[in-house]
Design a protein around this motif. Sequence first.
Motif, PDB file in Angstrom:
ATOM      1  N   ASN A 260       6.957   9.298   6.310  1.00 22.98           N
ATOM      2  CA  ASN A 260       6.885  10.709   6.713  1.00 22.98           C
ATOM      3  C   ASN A 260       6.769  10.883   8.219  1.00 22.98           C
ATOM      4  N   LEU A 261       6.237   9.908   8.925  1.00 23.39           N
ATOM      5  CA  LEU A 261       6.111  10.012  10.379  1.00 23.39           C
ATOM      6  C   LEU A 261       7.371   9.581  11.122  1.00 23.39           C
ATOM      7  N   ARG A 262       8.205   8.792  10.466  1.00 23.87           N
ATOM      8  CA  ARG A 262       9.372   8.213  11.134  1.00 23.87           C
ATOM      9  C   ARG A 262      10.467   9.252  11.311  1.00 23.87           C
ATOM     10  N   ASN A 263      10.908   9.438  12.541  1.00 25.02           N
ATOM     11  CA  ASN A 263      12.033  10.302  12.859  1.00 25.02           C
ATOM     12  C   ASN A 263      13.132   9.456  13.477  1.00 25.02           C
ATOM     13  N   GLN A 264      14.364   9.870  13.228  1.00 25.30           N
ATOM     14  CA  GLN A 264      15.488   9.172  13.840  1.00 25.30           C
ATOM     15  C   GLN A 264      15.508   9.505  15.320  1.00 25.30           C
ATOM     16  N   LEU A 265      15.553   8.476  16.149  1.00 23.12           N
ATOM     17  CA  LEU A 265      15.538   8.652  17.597  1.00 23.12           C
ATOM     18  C   LEU A 265      16.913   9.086  18.091  1.00 23.12           C
ATOM     19  N   PRO A 266      16.964   9.793  19.217  1.00 30.26           N
ATOM     20  CA  PRO A 266      18.261  10.180  19.767  1.00 30.26           C
ATOM     21  C   PRO A 266      19.107   8.942  20.071  1.00 30.26           C
ATOM     22  N   GLY A 267      20.336   8.944  19.620  1.00 27.25           N
ATOM     23  CA  GLY A 267      21.239   7.815  19.846  1.00 27.25           C
ATOM     24  C   GLY A 267      21.060   6.667  18.869  1.00 27.25           C
ATOM     25  N   GLU A 268      20.094   6.748  17.976  1.00 31.28           N
ATOM     26  CA  GLU A 268      19.851   5.695  16.990  1.00 31.28           C
ATOM     27  C   GLU A 268      20.741   5.923  15.772  1.00 31.28           C
ATOM     28  N   SER A 269      21.375   4.873  15.297  1.00 37.02           N
ATOM     29  CA  SER A 269      22.225   5.015  14.115  1.00 37.02           C
ATOM     30  C   SER A 269      21.359   5.183  12.874  1.00 37.02           C
ATOM     31  N   ILE A 270      21.949   5.770  11.845  1.00 37.30           N
ATOM     32  CA  ILE A 270      21.212   5.964  10.602  1.00 37.30           C
ATOM     33  C   ILE A 270      20.876   4.611   9.961  1.00 37.30           C
ATOM     34  N   GLY A 271      21.775   3.634  10.137  1.00 36.48           N
ATOM     35  CA  GLY A 271      21.524   2.288   9.591  1.00 36.48           C
ATOM     36  C   GLY A 271      20.294   1.651  10.202  1.00 36.48           C
ATOM     37  N   THR A 272      20.144   1.792  11.511  1.00 38.19           N
ATOM     38  CA  THR A 272      18.967   1.223  12.194  1.00 38.19           C
ATOM     39  C   THR A 272      17.687   1.920  11.742  1.00 38.19           C
ATOM     40  N   CYS A 273      17.775   3.223  11.584  1.00 39.56           N
ATOM     41  CA  CYS A 273      16.610   3.994  11.151  1.00 39.56           C
ATOM     42  C   CYS A 273      16.191   3.577   9.732  1.00 39.56           C
ATOM     43  N   VAL A 274      17.150   3.457   8.830  1.00 41.57           N
ATOM     44  CA  VAL A 274      16.845   3.067   7.462  1.00 41.57           C
ATOM     45  C   VAL A 274      16.311   1.642   7.416  1.00 41.57           C
ATOM     46  N   THR A 275      16.901   0.752   8.196  1.00 42.42           N
ATOM     47  CA  THR A 275      16.424  -0.641   8.243  1.00 42.42           C
ATOM     48  C   THR A 275      14.983  -0.704   8.713  1.00 42.42           C
ATOM     49  N   ASP A 276      14.643   0.101   9.719  1.00 39.65           N
ATOM     50  CA  ASP A 276      13.271   0.136  10.222  1.00 39.65           C
ATOM     51  C   ASP A 276      12.314   0.626   9.151  1.00 39.65           C
ATOM     52  N   LEU A 277      12.739   1.568   8.341  1.00 38.35           N
ATOM     53  CA  LEU A 277      11.879   2.073   7.267  1.00 38.35           C
ATOM     54  C   LEU A 277      11.689   1.035   6.157  1.00 38.35           C
ATOM     55  N   CYS A 278      12.685   0.223   5.940  1.00 40.59           N
ATOM     56  CA  CYS A 278      12.613  -0.762   4.854  1.00 40.59           C
ATOM     57  C   CYS A 278      11.769  -1.980   5.214  1.00 40.59           C
ATOM     58  N   VAL A 279      11.536  -2.215   6.476  1.00 38.54           N
ATOM     59  CA  VAL A 279      10.805  -3.412   6.910  1.00 38.54           C
ATOM     60  C   VAL A 279       9.353  -3.225   6.801  1.00 38.54           C
TER      61      VAL A 279
ATOM     62  N   ASN B 233       0.857  -1.161   0.000  1.00 37.56           N
ATOM     63  CA  ASN B 233       0.000   0.000   0.000  1.00 37.56           C
ATOM     64  C   ASN B 233       0.908   1.230   0.000  1.00 37.56           C
ATOM     65  N   VAL B 234       1.024   1.878  -1.137  1.00 34.10           N
ATOM     66  CA  VAL B 234       1.953   2.998  -1.294  1.00 34.10           C
ATOM     67  C   VAL B 234       1.587   4.135  -0.357  1.00 34.10           C
ATOM     68  N   THR B 235       0.309   4.411  -0.196  1.00 35.80           N
ATOM     69  CA  THR B 235      -0.111   5.493   0.681  1.00 35.80           C
ATOM     70  C   THR B 235       0.307   5.223   2.116  1.00 35.80           C
ATOM     71  N   ASN B 236       0.122   4.002   2.571  1.00 32.65           N
ATOM     72  CA  ASN B 236       0.510   3.636   3.926  1.00 32.65           C
ATOM     73  C   ASN B 236       2.027   3.699   4.096  1.00 32.65           C
ATOM     74  N   GLU B 237       2.780   3.248   3.105  1.00 31.43           N
ATOM     75  CA  GLU B 237       4.235   3.273   3.180  1.00 31.43           C
ATOM     76  C   GLU B 237       4.748   4.711   3.229  1.00 31.43           C
ATOM     77  N   ARG B 238       4.157   5.602   2.473  1.00 34.30           N
ATOM     78  CA  ARG B 238       4.544   7.024   2.515  1.00 34.30           C
ATOM     79  C   ARG B 238       4.231   7.630   3.873  1.00 34.30           C
ATOM     80  N   HIS B 239       3.077   7.260   4.403  1.00 30.70           N
ATOM     81  CA  HIS B 239       2.688   7.769   5.723  1.00 30.70           C
ATOM     82  C   HIS B 239       3.690   7.332   6.783  1.00 30.70           C
ATOM     83  N   LYS B 240       4.056   6.050   6.786  1.00 39.06           N
ATOM     84  CA  LYS B 240       5.046   5.553   7.741  1.00 39.06           C
ATOM     85  C   LYS B 240       6.385   6.269   7.562  1.00 39.06           C
TER      86      LYS B 240
END
Length: 73
Positions: free
Chosen positions: A54-73, A45-52
Amino acid sequence: MTLLHVAAPETVEIYNTFQSDNNADKTFPDKILLQPEKYCNLRKNVTNERHKFNLRNQLPGESIGTCVTDLCV
């Protein structure tokens, strides 16, 4: 296969798009019944994936790799 004879024409069209390692796989019911699940789960669902995204922010202390991996799942 009896299932294809009673199925709707759209179902037969989808069946004809299934990929298999060899043509013998198309004669085994257990192999055939796994194919629709693969067919349906590939769609996202492209709309749902875009929503996720746009809402996702990198958490303090979180690596960029972890953030990107979370977005890809």
